[in-house]
Design an enzyme around this catalytic site. Sequence first.
Site, short mmCIF file in Angstrom:
data_model
loop_
_atom_site.label_atom_id
_atom_site.label_comp_id
_atom_site.label_asym_id
_atom_site.label_seq_id
_atom_site.Cartn_x
_atom_site.Cartn_y
_atom_site.Cartn_z
N HIS A 167 45.31 27.61 1.07
CA HIS A 167 45.05 26.99 2.44
C HIS A 167 46.43 25.39 1.90
O HIS A 167 44.56 25.00 1.22
CB HIS A 167 43.44 26.72 2.89
N GLU A 170 43.56 22.36 1.90
CA GLU A 170 42.30 22.24 1.06
C GLU A 170 43.11 21.66 -0.36
O GLU A 170 42.99 22.33 -1.12
CB GLU A 170 42.26 23.90 1.12
N HIS A 260 39.56 27.19 -3.09
CA HIS A 260 39.64 26.54 -1.66
C HIS A 260 38.68 25.45 -1.92
O HIS A 260 38.23 25.06 -2.31
CB HIS A 260 39.11 27.92 -0.99
N GLU A 336 34.95 27.28 -3.77
CA GLU A 336 34.63 26.90 -2.67
C GLU A 336 34.45 25.11 -2.89
O GLU A 336 33.52 25.12 -3.35
CB GLU A 336 34.26 26.63 -1.38
ZN ZN Z 1 40.62 28.42 2.15
#
Ligand code: ZN
Length: 376
Positions: A167, A170, A260, A336
């Site tokens: 992504h 990010e 991420h 994350e």
């Molecule tokens: Zn992500």
Amino acid sequence: MSIKISSQFDAGAIDVVSAISAGAIDLNIRKDSHADITQWFYFRLQGAQGEACTIRFLNAGKTAYPDGWNDYQAMASYDRVSWFRVPTSFDGEVMTITHTPEMDSVYYAYFEPYSWERHLELLDRAQLSEQVRMLDLGSTVDGRDINALVIGNPQAAKKVWVIARQHPGETMAEWFVEGMLDALLDPADGYGRQCLKEAVFYVVPNMNPDGSVRGNLRTNAAGANLNREWNTPSMARSPEVFVVKNKMLETGCDLFLDVHGDEGLPYVFVAGSAALPTFTSEQAAAEKLFSDLFKVASPDFQDQHGYGDAPYTPETLTMGSPHITHAFGCLSLTLELPFKDNANDPDPHCGWDGARSARLGASVLQAIVQFLKANK
Ligand code: ZN
């Protein structure tokens, strides 16, 4: 002096509704280039030095993750090196930055950007190490290079894969990789040295070059969310995943980290593969061991807050980390990092930022080496 807003630069993204005066700047957050995803912004404001600016994002309540604007403070910079947070509020529909720029030109962004140029410099710097080979795995939809770094001896018993920025918005994920690489390639770093005795590292610092340059949050130049492409990637829609997955099948994988950023939760956490019907107690124990080791390695990592248990759905195997657990049986985690801050240890000036992401990346080596030694 009239004000001006622009975004024609690497990762720039904003739609201007009205910008007549500093006190009434109305914007819309722009969609990803080829998908109906709205969240990333990055723009430059000129001509407002010393003026109290009210910058309203009219469509904030209709973006992909409206909850991401609760307790969120936007980032700003005069030199795109030092980034700081500016007062930001959200009423459920409109997000508003109130800031008085101290200089003629100021940049605002959703998070500290990680430029394409810095990405290329990261690759270049890494290849100066005699431990590193750089692989060209293929090209993106727009024709950018998809590079992987091979660090250490490819004949090593264990293969560690780390990928970031599926992504593209990010960006903290690539800051994390930069910190990890700098420690891994530092001959004075004990954990880096130990890691390369135990394993070879395959690192893809940027899985989504096109989305990064285009200023997308979540998708590539074909509109694909790469973290939903792992079961059936294709060269037409998701060449980035197609070539990386093929390389992984060739090398094997003993530990996989997919890095991420999370829009909502103000914590660092991991998501595992418990949703898989084939998930074993050994795999659960491996996830717990890694979390326990990472907590020791970095006080920024925690396991109290996260996504919780997710059910198995047809989507599960399309996602990178469950797919890799399914394919290789190994420890495979989605890591994350927050867009907002670490609520356990907040920094009112910077929030969570690139530097903190990089330090976390350096500290993960301790957890990785101890995990590998425990699983010989
Ligand atoms: Zn992500």
